[in-house]
Design a protein around this motif. Sequence first.
Motif, PDB file in Angstrom:
ATOM      1  N   LEU A  68     -26.840 -80.376 174.490  1.00  0.00           N
ATOM      2  CA  LEU A  68     -28.066 -79.730 174.952  1.00  0.00           C
ATOM      3  C   LEU A  68     -28.361 -78.476 174.126  1.00  0.00           C
ATOM      4  CD1 LEU A  68     -30.306 -79.473 177.143  1.00  0.00           C
ATOM      5  CD2 LEU A  68     -28.618 -78.277 178.556  1.00  0.00           C
ATOM      6  N   ALA A  69     -29.630 -78.299 173.770  1.00  0.00           N
ATOM      7  CA  ALA A  69     -29.997 -77.160 172.926  1.00  0.00           C
ATOM      8  C   ALA A  69     -31.473 -76.821 173.067  1.00  0.00           C
ATOM      9  CB  ALA A  69     -29.708 -77.494 171.465  1.00  0.00           C
ATOM     10  N   SER A  70     -31.802 -75.591 172.695  1.00  0.00           N
ATOM     11  CA  SER A  70     -33.205 -75.150 172.776  1.00  0.00           C
ATOM     12  C   SER A  70     -33.876 -75.039 171.403  1.00  0.00           C
ATOM     13  CB  SER A  70     -33.289 -73.782 173.453  1.00  0.00           C
ATOM     14  OG  SER A  70     -32.732 -72.799 172.594  1.00  0.00           O
ATOM     15  N   ASP A  71     -33.087 -75.058 170.312  1.00  0.00           N
ATOM     16  CA  ASP A  71     -33.641 -74.777 168.981  1.00  0.00           C
ATOM     17  C   ASP A  71     -34.467 -73.486 169.036  1.00  0.00           C
ATOM     18  OD1 ASP A  71     -34.288 -74.969 166.315  1.00  0.00           O
ATOM     19  OD2 ASP A  71     -35.195 -76.960 166.445  1.00  0.00           O
ATOM     20  N   ALA A  72     -33.852 -72.443 169.580  1.00  0.00           N
ATOM     21  CA  ALA A  72     -34.552 -71.169 169.781  1.00  0.00           C
ATOM     22  C   ALA A  72     -34.901 -70.516 168.447  1.00  0.00           C
ATOM     23  CB  ALA A  72     -33.679 -70.226 170.606  1.00  0.00           C
ATOM     24  N   HIS A  73     -36.151 -70.087 168.356  1.00  0.00           N
ATOM     25  CA  HIS A  73     -36.590 -69.294 167.213  1.00  0.00           C
ATOM     26  C   HIS A  73     -36.919 -67.860 167.632  1.00  0.00           C
ATOM     27  CE1 HIS A  73     -36.579 -73.145 165.229  1.00  0.00           C
ATOM     28  NE2 HIS A  73     -36.954 -72.610 164.081  1.00  0.00           N
ATOM     29  N   LYS A  74     -36.738 -67.583 168.921  1.00  0.00           N
ATOM     30  CA  LYS A  74     -36.852 -66.240 169.498  1.00  0.00           C
ATOM     31  C   LYS A  74     -35.830 -66.168 170.618  1.00  0.00           C
ATOM     32  CE  LYS A  74     -41.859 -66.127 169.251  1.00  0.00           C
ATOM     33  NZ  LYS A  74     -43.083 -66.134 170.017  1.00  0.00           N
ATOM     34  N   PRO A  75     -35.317 -64.975 170.926  1.00  0.00           N
ATOM     35  CA  PRO A  75     -34.319 -64.883 172.004  1.00  0.00           C
ATOM     36  C   PRO A  75     -34.815 -65.454 173.327  1.00  0.00           C
ATOM     37  CG  PRO A  75     -34.315 -62.875 170.719  1.00  0.00           C
ATOM     38  CD  PRO A  75     -35.458 -63.695 170.207  1.00  0.00           C
ATOM     39  N   GLU A  76     -36.112 -65.304 173.631  1.00  0.00           N
ATOM     40  CA  GLU A  76     -36.578 -65.809 174.940  1.00  0.00           C
ATOM     41  C   GLU A  76     -36.606 -67.339 175.022  1.00  0.00           C
ATOM     42  OE1 GLU A  76     -38.282 -63.706 172.954  1.00  0.00           O
ATOM     43  OE2 GLU A  76     -40.463 -64.009 173.100  1.00  0.00           O
ATOM     44  N   HIS A  77     -36.408 -68.013 173.897  1.00  0.00           N
ATOM     45  CA  HIS A  77     -36.308 -69.480 173.947  1.00  0.00           C
ATOM     46  C   HIS A  77     -34.933 -69.958 174.417  1.00  0.00           C
ATOM     47  CE1 HIS A  77     -39.512 -69.883 170.488  1.00  0.00           C
ATOM     48  NE2 HIS A  77     -40.072 -69.653 171.656  1.00  0.00           N
ATOM     49  N   VAL A  78     -33.948 -69.088 174.454  1.00  0.00           N
ATOM     50  CA  VAL A  78     -32.580 -69.523 174.768  1.00  0.00           C
ATOM     51  C   VAL A  78     -32.550 -70.173 176.151  1.00  0.00           C
ATOM     52  CG1 VAL A  78     -30.226 -68.731 175.240  1.00  0.00           C
ATOM     53  CG2 VAL A  78     -31.456 -67.855 173.248  1.00  0.00           C
ATOM     54  N   ALA A  79     -31.935 -71.346 176.212  1.00  0.00           N
ATOM     55  CA  ALA A  79     -31.810 -72.129 177.459  1.00  0.00           C
ATOM     56  C   ALA A  79     -33.174 -72.515 178.030  1.00  0.00           C
ATOM     57  CB  ALA A  79     -30.975 -71.404 178.503  1.00  0.00           C
ATOM     58  N   PHE A  80     -34.164 -72.634 177.178  1.00  0.00           N
ATOM     59  CA  PHE A  80     -35.523 -72.978 177.601  1.00  0.00           C
ATOM     60  C   PHE A  80     -35.539 -74.308 178.350  1.00  0.00           C
ATOM     61  CE2 PHE A  80     -39.731 -74.908 176.657  1.00  0.00           C
ATOM     62  CZ  PHE A  80     -40.541 -73.941 177.233  1.00  0.00           C
ATOM     63  N   LYS A  81     -36.014 -74.261 179.577  1.00  0.00           N
ATOM     64  CA  LYS A  81     -36.146 -75.465 180.427  1.00  0.00           C
ATOM     65  C   LYS A  81     -34.860 -76.291 180.519  1.00  0.00           C
ATOM     66  CE  LYS A  81     -41.184 -75.883 180.186  1.00  0.00           C
ATOM     67  NZ  LYS A  81     -41.600 -75.388 181.488  1.00  0.00           N
ATOM     68  N   PHE A  82     -33.731 -75.603 180.533  1.00  0.00           N
ATOM     69  CA  PHE A  82     -32.459 -76.324 180.668  1.00  0.00           C
ATOM     70  C   PHE A  82     -32.327 -76.960 182.053  1.00  0.00           C
ATOM     71  CE2 PHE A  82     -29.170 -74.780 177.295  1.00  0.00           C
ATOM     72  CZ  PHE A  82     -30.012 -75.191 176.291  1.00  0.00           C
ATOM     73  N   GLU A  83     -32.853 -76.301 183.107  1.00  0.00           N
ATOM     74  CA  GLU A  83     -32.686 -76.846 184.465  1.00  0.00           C
ATOM     75  C   GLU A  83     -33.309 -78.233 184.566  1.00  0.00           C
ATOM     76  OE1 GLU A  83     -33.591 -73.761 183.818  1.00  0.00           O
ATOM     77  OE2 GLU A  83     -32.468 -72.367 185.107  1.00  0.00           O
ATOM     78  N   GLU A  84     -34.604 -78.323 184.202  1.00  0.00           N
ATOM     79  CA  GLU A  84     -35.262 -79.621 184.347  1.00  0.00           C
ATOM     80  C   GLU A  84     -34.695 -80.667 183.387  1.00  0.00           C
ATOM     81  OE1 GLU A  84     -36.706 -76.496 183.906  1.00  0.00           O
ATOM     82  OE2 GLU A  84     -38.850 -76.869 183.565  1.00  0.00           O
ATOM     83  N   THR A  85     -34.207 -80.201 182.242  1.00  0.00           N
ATOM     84  CA  THR A  85     -33.640 -81.162 181.287  1.00  0.00           C
ATOM     85  C   THR A  85     -32.316 -81.727 181.804  1.00  0.00           C
ATOM     86  OG1 THR A  85     -34.750 -79.990 179.511  1.00  0.00           O
ATOM     87  CG2 THR A  85     -32.964 -81.475 178.876  1.00  0.00           C
ATOM     88  N   LEU A  86     -31.488 -80.881 182.403  1.00  0.00           N
ATOM     89  CA  LEU A  86     -30.242 -81.374 183.003  1.00  0.00           C
ATOM     90  C   LEU A  86     -30.555 -82.350 184.143  1.00  0.00           C
ATOM     91  CD1 LEU A  86     -28.144 -78.078 183.027  1.00  0.00           C
ATOM     92  CD2 LEU A  86     -27.634 -80.138 181.701  1.00  0.00           C
ATOM     93  N   ASP A  87     -31.583 -82.033 184.935  1.00  0.00           N
ATOM     94  CA  ASP A  87     -31.990 -82.947 186.018  1.00  0.00           C
ATOM     95  C   ASP A  87     -32.401 -84.294 185.442  1.00  0.00           C
ATOM     96  OD1 ASP A  87     -31.503 -80.936 187.793  1.00  0.00           O
ATOM     97  OD2 ASP A  87     -33.619 -80.414 188.127  1.00  0.00           O
ATOM     98  N   LEU A  88     -33.163 -84.241 184.352  1.00  0.00           N
ATOM     99  CA  LEU A  88     -33.624 -85.485 183.738  1.00  0.00           C
ATOM    100  C   LEU A  88     -32.443 -86.294 183.181  1.00  0.00           C
ATOM    101  CD1 LEU A  88     -36.724 -86.409 182.146  1.00  0.00           C
ATOM    102  CD2 LEU A  88     -34.830 -86.609 180.565  1.00  0.00           C
ATOM    103  N   LEU A  89     -31.487 -85.599 182.585  1.00  0.00           N
ATOM    104  CA  LEU A  89     -30.317 -86.317 182.045  1.00  0.00           C
ATOM    105  C   LEU A  89     -29.553 -87.005 183.174  1.00  0.00           C
ATOM    106  CD1 LEU A  89     -28.975 -83.864 179.308  1.00  0.00           C
ATOM    107  CD2 LEU A  89     -30.490 -85.830 179.057  1.00  0.00           C
ATOM    108  N   GLN A  90     -29.482 -86.327 184.308  1.00  0.00           N
ATOM    109  CA  GLN A  90     -28.848 -86.945 185.471  1.00  0.00           C
ATOM    110  C   GLN A  90     -29.645 -88.172 185.936  1.00  0.00           C
ATOM    111  OE1 GLN A  90     -28.024 -83.787 188.247  1.00  0.00           O
ATOM    112  NE2 GLN A  90     -25.861 -84.367 188.357  1.00  0.00           N
TER     113      GLN A  90
END
Length: 277
Positions: free
Chosen positions: A222-244
């Motif tokens: 799992l990754a955000s490919d952040a190009h700014k600090p505020e991108h870190v962990a971007f939408k990780f919650e919904e993505t983990l839900d989707l993976l489940q």
Amino acid sequence: MHIERILYDTHMHTPMCLHADGEPEEYAAAAYARGLKGIVITGHFPFPKNWNPLRMNEDQLPAYVARVGRARDAWRNRLDVRLGLECDYWPGLESWIGGQLARIPDLDYVLGSVHPIPRYIERFWTGDVLANQRLYFEHARMAAETGLFDTVAHLDMVKIMTRKNWDQTRLMDAIRQTLDRIAATRMAMEVSTAGLRTGMKELYPSTEILREAKARDIPLVLASDAHKPEHVAFKFEETLDLLQDVGYTHTAVCLNRKRHAVPIALARRSLRATASG
Ligand SMILES: [Zn+2]
Ligand SMILES: [Zn+2]
């Protein structure tokens, strides 16, 4: 209740890539606020001079390694900061890439990426958009088969460059073949939330491709490919839900170039919301 930090964001850039903002320390601070255990900084691997204007040069690599090391030291005991690289895959340059990577000590993680950048398009694309899209997946498969990388990054990124002519159903046979071959290498694939920030508002790769990946038990990082600090962990919650939803119980992280499994249910609970979401 104290919840253990277990999740990493494994793809982010630095100003040395010339198209990203924020020092590694700032990405670390953002990750800490989101409840992550660590981050992997993945600056673009340097190709020979002038290969691409949006990459560090070879002679800047030691400065990059030092910059990540500074953040690692500053965050020691709070957040695990690791050294990675995002390496373009370019057919024909495999042995050169392998030689260069072997010279970098203490590398934790290497992403293998096919980027539809102008240089790539000029070199490989013909007039037929479907043929170009199929070739992109073939190159992603070839990247996996080099054995040089830990993960294939953003597998269907070509969709953003050919958005008007993107019809995944026409490509599923090529995509399934690509996934068969990636599965045979036993390497991991990236699931990148960067796609959710762009025009198509869809993960890299798409949900349907993730289902096909699950059918082949391809591990996902799992990754955000952040190009700014505020991108870190971007939408990780919904993505983990989707993976489940598509059947995964674990994601993966690569440290010291070795893969470890991360339970999704625990990862999901360890995340913290921040003001910016
Ligand atoms: Zn990339
Ligand atoms: Zn990237």
